[in-house]
Write a protein that holds these residues in place. Structure first.
Motif, short mmCIF file in Angstrom:
data_model
loop_
_atom_site.label_atom_id
_atom_site.label_comp_id
_atom_site.label_asym_id
_atom_site.label_seq_id
_atom_site.Cartn_x
_atom_site.Cartn_y
_atom_site.Cartn_z
N ASP A 234 -120.02 28.11 53.07
CA ASP A 234 -118.66 27.58 52.98
C ASP A 234 -118.11 27.83 51.56
O ASP A 234 -118.78 28.43 50.71
CB ASP A 234 -118.63 26.10 53.35
N ALA A 235 -116.90 27.37 51.31
CA ALA A 235 -116.24 27.65 50.03
C ALA A 235 -117.00 27.07 48.85
O ALA A 235 -116.88 27.56 47.72
CB ALA A 235 -114.81 27.11 50.05
N GLN A 236 -117.79 26.00 49.09
CA GLN A 236 -118.56 25.37 48.02
C GLN A 236 -119.95 25.99 47.87
O GLN A 236 -120.73 25.56 47.03
CB GLN A 236 -118.71 23.87 48.29
N GLY A 237 -120.28 26.98 48.70
CA GLY A 237 -121.57 27.64 48.62
C GLY A 237 -122.65 27.00 49.45
O GLY A 237 -123.81 27.39 49.37
N GLY A 238 -122.27 26.02 50.29
CA GLY A 238 -123.24 25.39 51.18
C GLY A 238 -123.38 26.17 52.48
O GLY A 238 -122.50 26.95 52.85
N SER A 243 -121.73 22.53 57.45
CA SER A 243 -120.45 22.19 56.85
C SER A 243 -119.42 21.83 57.91
O SER A 243 -119.49 22.29 59.05
CB SER A 243 -119.94 23.40 56.04
N LYS A 300 -119.69 34.28 51.67
CA LYS A 300 -118.78 33.13 51.75
C LYS A 300 -117.76 33.36 52.87
O LYS A 300 -117.02 34.33 52.85
CB LYS A 300 -118.06 32.92 50.41
N ASP A 302 -114.94 32.12 53.62
CA ASP A 302 -113.79 31.33 53.19
C ASP A 302 -112.46 32.06 53.35
O ASP A 302 -111.46 31.69 52.74
CB ASP A 302 -113.96 30.92 51.72
#
Length: 307
Positions: A234-238, A243, A300, A302
């Motif tokens: 995801d956008a946060q790197g998770g 997510s 990612k 995203d």
């Protein structure tokens, strides 16, 4: 003692050539991350002129979502990803798992364990000897991992990977205290039973592979080739699958998702340009697929366009 018969069908012919598989757990709908593994494994099997199978890994009852397995199979069909053999369900293979564990117990390679996670907290969760007091009503069963048990293998995409299973993992669970079969046991028994030659899956399972190889050796089973595809983040790197951004793929309109996944796998976008039907897109994808272009790094998801 001879190794356990994991096929459950004496008439099953030995595997010949490439046999891959996609094995989702029925915990929810298929999202882009799981579809990346499905499409990638399907492409590699088709590129090799081999077979592609589907297995529903439904032995973890507490995590299973009602109707999820049927929905996952319907999504695969909507994307044109049809298995070459009937779908296998782990929930129908308990006898084979019992036979495998029985063999390991009889040979002294597995043991009953009363330790809980709380008991092992002081050992960072790694079991090297039992510390539980008092015993639990229903113990778990663990594989006995010998000191110095380092396992190394060459992944088809990620390269050399090694793990000191004794120090990093310890004696790992085969049957949980709640009566559920552990993933490590079920996947090993089923990959052998289905004659899987090549395991293609997400890189989040890379560090599970040494345990599975160790268990294959203990049971006298063959070790397939492994290839671990990049993860979608995801956008946060998770990890996307964990997510809120992990929305289900649109089974009613699979072409945009397949084109996105094609690029995520490092394949040239131009190869699929102009395709307007699902059969045409899949036919072109098989013809144009280049395994050497597969991405190793996580991606990612995203909305950032691919180059």
């Amino acid at each position: 003692m001879s190794s356990v018969n994991v096929t459950g069908d004496s008439a099953l012919p030995p595997a010949a050539g490439y046999r891959g598989r996609f094995a989702p757990s029925p915990t929810g709908p298929l999202h882009p991350g799981s579809m990346l593994a499905a499409f990638g494994s399907w492409l590699l099997a088709r590129h090799a002129g081999g077979q592609w199978l589907v297995r529903i890994e439904d032995v973890d009852g507490p995590r299973e979502v009602a109707g999820a397995a049927a929905a996952q199979l319907a999504t695969l069909a909507a994307f044109g990803l049809h298995p070459d053999e009937p779908v296998h369900y782990q929930s129908r293979r308990h006898a084979l798992y019992r036979a495998a564990v029985g063999q390991l117990l009889q040979q002294g390679k597995a043991f009953h364990c009363h330790c809980s996670r709380a008991d092992l907290a002081g050992q960072q969760g790694i079991h090297r000897h039992c510390v539980a007091r008092p015993p639990r009503p229903q113990p778990a069963i663990r594989l006995r991992v010998a000191d110095g048990s380092e396992v190394a293998f060459d992944d088809g995409l990620q390269g050399r990977f090694a793990q000191a299973v004794d120090r990093d993992v310890g004696d790992f669970v085969l049957l949980r205290a709640d009566g559920c079969w552990a993933y490590q046991l079920a996947v090993v028994v089923d990959d052998a039973g289905q004659g899987i030659s090549d395991v293609v899956r997400g890189a989040d399972l890379l560090d599970s592979t040494p345990r599975q190889i160790l268990l294959q050796r203990a049971l006298g089973l063959p070790t397939p080739r492994y290839l671990h595809l990049p993860l979608l983040l995801d956008a946060q790197g998770g990890k996307l699958s964990k997510s809120l951004a992990a929305q289900p793929v649109d089974a009613a309109d699979p072409l945009p998702t397949l084109r996105w996944l094609w690029r995520a796998l490092g394949q040239p976008a131009a190869a699929l340009e102009g395709t307007v039907t699902l059969p045409e897109l899949l036919e072109r994808a098989v013809a144009a697929f280049q395994p050497q272009r597969l991405r190793r790094e996580s991606i990612k998801a995203d909305g950032t366009p691919f180059p």
